[in-house]
Write an enzyme that holds these catalytic residues in place. Structure first.
Site, PDB file in Angstrom:
ATOM      1  N   GLY A 240      39.350  47.838  36.994  1.00  0.00           N
ATOM      2  CA  GLY A 240      39.643  46.410  37.107  1.00  0.00           C
ATOM      3  C   GLY A 240      40.105  46.055  38.513  1.00  0.00           C
ATOM      4  N   SER A 241      40.843  46.957  39.123  1.00  0.00           N
ATOM      5  CA  SER A 241      41.415  46.692  40.450  1.00  0.00           C
ATOM      6  C   SER A 241      40.337  46.405  41.497  1.00  0.00           C
ATOM      7  CB  SER A 241      42.234  47.900  40.917  1.00  0.00           C
ATOM      8  OG  SER A 241      43.325  48.120  40.060  1.00  0.00           O
TER       9      SER A 241
ATOM     10  N   THR B 228      31.546  54.776  47.118  1.00  0.00           N
ATOM     11  CA  THR B 228      30.484  55.753  46.888  1.00  0.00           C
ATOM     12  C   THR B 228      30.008  55.842  45.437  1.00  0.00           C
ATOM     13  OG1 THR B 228      31.353  57.016  48.710  1.00  0.00           O
ATOM     14  CG2 THR B 228      29.864  58.181  47.236  1.00  0.00           C
TER      15      THR B 228
ATOM     16  N   ASP C 231      40.030  36.811  35.145  1.00  0.00           N
ATOM     17  CA  ASP C 231      40.230  38.246  35.016  1.00  0.00           C
ATOM     18  C   ASP C 231      40.290  38.585  33.525  1.00  0.00           C
ATOM     19  OD1 ASP C 231      41.238  40.796  34.782  1.00  0.00           O
ATOM     20  OD2 ASP C 231      42.766  40.556  36.330  1.00  0.00           O
ATOM     21  N   GLU C 232      39.182  39.135  33.026  1.00  0.00           N
ATOM     22  CA  GLU C 232      39.074  39.482  31.599  1.00  0.00           C
ATOM     23  C   GLU C 232      39.281  40.981  31.391  1.00  0.00           C
ATOM     24  OE1 GLU C 232      37.835  37.483  28.775  1.00  0.00           O
ATOM     25  OE2 GLU C 232      38.165  35.649  29.915  1.00  0.00           O
ATOM     26  N   VAL C 233      39.799  41.654  32.417  1.00  0.00           N
ATOM     27  CA  VAL C 233      39.882  43.118  32.386  1.00  0.00           C
ATOM     28  C   VAL C 233      40.660  43.613  31.175  1.00  0.00           C
ATOM     29  CG1 VAL C 233      40.894  45.111  33.598  1.00  0.00           C
ATOM     30  CG2 VAL C 233      39.558  43.407  34.868  1.00  0.00           C
ATOM     31  N   LYS C 234      41.788  42.977  30.885  1.00  0.00           N
ATOM     32  CA  LYS C 234      42.630  43.516  29.820  1.00  0.00           C
ATOM     33  C   LYS C 234      42.359  42.885  28.457  1.00  0.00           C
ATOM     34  CE  LYS C 234      47.167  45.481  29.361  1.00  0.00           C
ATOM     35  NZ  LYS C 234      48.579  45.433  29.708  1.00  0.00           N
TER      36      LYS C 234
ATOM     37  N   TYR D 233      48.827  40.205  36.721  1.00  0.00           N
ATOM     38  CA  TYR D 233      48.444  41.549  37.148  1.00  0.00           C
ATOM     39  C   TYR D 233      46.932  41.548  37.362  1.00  0.00           C
ATOM     40  CZ  TYR D 233      48.437  46.566  37.754  1.00  0.00           C
ATOM     41  OH  TYR D 233      48.326  47.821  38.308  1.00  0.00           O
TER      42      TYR D 233
HETATM   43  N1  PMP Z   1      43.464  43.015  35.561  1.00  0.00           N
HETATM   44  C1  PMP Z   1      44.286  43.029  34.511  1.00  0.00           C
HETATM   45  C2  PMP Z   1      44.501  41.760  33.756  1.00  0.00           C
HETATM   46  C3  PMP Z   1      44.954  44.198  34.149  1.00  0.00           C
HETATM   47  O1  PMP Z   1      45.809  44.184  33.104  1.00  0.00           O
HETATM   48  C4  PMP Z   1      44.722  45.377  34.891  1.00  0.00           C
HETATM   49  C5  PMP Z   1      45.418  46.690  34.529  1.00  0.00           C
HETATM   50  N2  PMP Z   1      46.616  46.584  33.894  1.00  0.00           N
HETATM   51  C6  PMP Z   1      43.858  45.322  35.977  1.00  0.00           C
HETATM   52  C7  PMP Z   1      43.229  44.139  36.284  1.00  0.00           C
HETATM   53  C8  PMP Z   1      43.582  46.535  36.798  1.00  0.00           C
HETATM   54  O2  PMP Z   1      42.750  47.388  36.126  1.00  0.00           O
HETATM   55  P1  PMP Z   1      42.696  48.943  36.487  1.00  0.00           P
HETATM   56  O3  PMP Z   1      44.037  49.512  36.170  1.00  0.00           O
HETATM   57  O4  PMP Z   1      41.603  49.465  35.624  1.00  0.00           O
HETATM   58  O5  PMP Z   1      42.374  49.045  37.920  1.00  0.00           O
END
Ligand code: PMP
Length: 433
Positions: free
Chosen positions: A112-113, A292, A235-238, A139
């Site tokens: 996600g980062s 990479t 940000d839909e990561v979580k 976050y």
């Molecule tokens: N976005 C959100 C909303 C998250 O909660 C997180 C991780 N807690 C991230 C991005 C970052 O993801 P990652 O730890 O996989 O890099």
């Protein structure tokens, strides 16, 4: 020495503490469905699949099969990895899944980062605007500008505040319902200078305390961004990818963000992330980082299998139903506990807000730390966010029986912790994150 204790001792001797997550003495051996197996064989119910990053359940055969398929004919997993069939097909599938208009592209990354980092940097390059706007207590990542745009990191001092990044308040319907208008006024002010390249938002604030914004909030945000010429990054990561009971959390407000980022459960434990957005932004050569392994054949094969499994098993609908049962069950089972201030959420993203007393709504971080410890003792894995909110996010494959078990575990864990069955001294070595 007991196996769990032995593995924890080993871990502390060899694994860097900088990336260590500590809530209770947990050492894992394997997992199956919604269950995790501790070293030594004890089975634990996983109520934190946003941390174990496994929405479709542990040990799913679809993941193993995808890895075996990719491994049988690897086209090379290095710098040229994004030019193979699974990468192209995954990008097409994510474009199909994500609403948007015009010519769009998909960045395929690791976590996600980096998906957020690339999205933000591309927005800055493409718009030629210097500023980035994010929400307090948000976050978005642990690297680069994604980290600098993470309220929780800046607030904790994990990264220095950056002049380029500004923060604006997120609404809080439970603690400050009257603040909603001020939140929009602050947003207007932050966007007024027409110098903000992008606003990055979690449709449900997760690490900041599982806060569900009021209905229509995202629509207000999207309209303001559009008027200011600021790109909106969701940000839909979580909490995305089916967990809210819809594919995307932003669907609740009917918006179409400019850029959408994915991670965590997309890879079911294998590192993969994505950002979907306009071609002129994500094709921006000035933002190139050329990582990479981005889009490598193993990760992309797994992500495709994850999406196919979500469809085949109806996991998005499942999240909606199971989430309803979970929230309802938790409300009933904790009604007699004055320390449970609020049970909220959407689908299988559920927060239990622990307070000193229901009327006062004061946060109780000590109780949260003791409750997650007690739940682990009783047989569940749950973490806290925002200092005092239990973040209940099981795999989407959780069965009704397991939901009922989760309710029992959580209610009992909170009740026992509130009754002093776990002391502050017991949890002191586990400072959370
Ligand atoms: N976005 C959100 C909303 C998250 O909660 C997180 C991780 N807690 C991230 C991005 C970052 O993801 P990652 O730890 O996989 O890099």
């Amino acid at each position: 020495m007991h196996r769990t204790a032995q593995r924890l001792y080993d871990r502390d001797r060899v694994v860097a503490g900088v990336e260590k997550l500590r809530f209770f003495p947990l050492a894992l051996e394997s997992g199956q469905g919604s269950c995790l197996v501790e070293a030594g064989g004890r089975r634990l119910l996983d109520l934190s699949a946003t941390w174990t990053a496994c929405g479709l359940g542990h040990g799913h055969p679809a993941v193993r099969d995808a890895l075996l398929r990719a491994a049988a004919a690897p086209p090379g997993a290095g710098a040229l990895s994004a030019v193979h069939e699974d990468a192209v097909a995954l990008a097409e599938e994510l474009l199909e899944l994500t609403p948007g208009t015009g010519d769009r592209r998909v960045y395929l990354g690791h976590a996600g980062s980096d998906a957020n980092d690339v999205a933000i940097r591309s927005a800055v390059h493409a718009t030629g605007r210097p500023a980035v706007l994010a929400f307090e207590h948000s976050y978005h990542g642990g690297i680069g500008v994604a980290m600098k745009a993470s309220g929780v990191h800046v607030e904790a001092g994990s990264v220095a505040a950056d002049e380029q990044v500004r923060f604006t308040p997120y609404p809080d319907p439970y603690r400050e319902p009257e603040r909603h208008d001020q939140v929009l006024v602050a947003l207007d002010e932050a966007l007024a200078g027409q110098d903000v390249a992008c606003l990055v938002v979690e449709p449900i604030l997760s690490d900041g305390g599982l806060v569900v914004p009021p209905d229509g909030f995202l629509a207000e945000v999207a309209a303001r961004c559009a008027a200011a010429g600021t790109l909106l990054i969701c940000d839909e990561v979580k909490v995305g990818l089916g967990r809210p009971g819809t594919w995307h959390a932003f669907e609740h407000d009917g918006i179409t963000p400019d850029i959408v980022t994915f991670g965590k459960s997309l890879g079911a434990g294998v590192p993969i992330s994505a950002a979907v957005g306009p071609a002129p932004v994500l094709d921006e050569p000035g933002a190139s980082a050329l990582l990479t392994q981005a889009g490598n054949p193993y990760s992309t094969a797994v992500a495709r299998a994850v999406l196919a499994t979500y469809r085949a098993e109806g996991l998005v609908e499942r999240a909606a139903q199971a989430g309803e049962r979970l929230r309802q069950g938790l409300r009933e089972a904790t009604a007699h506990l004055d320390v449970v201030g609020d049970v909220r959420g959407r689908g299988l993203a559920v927060g239990v807000d622990l307070v000193t007393d229901r009327a006062g709504r004061g946060r109780d971080p000590s109780l949260a730390a003791r409750a997650v410890y007690r739940v682990w003792e009783l047989g569940g894995v749950v973490f806290y966010v925002g200092g005092n909110v239990l973040e209940v996010t099981p795999p989407l494959v959780i069965t009704d029986d397991e939901v009922d078990r989760a309710v029992e575990l959580l209610a009992q864990g909170i009740e026992d912790a509130a009754a002093g069955r776990v002391s502050d001294a017991q949890v002191a070595p586990y400072a959370g994150w």
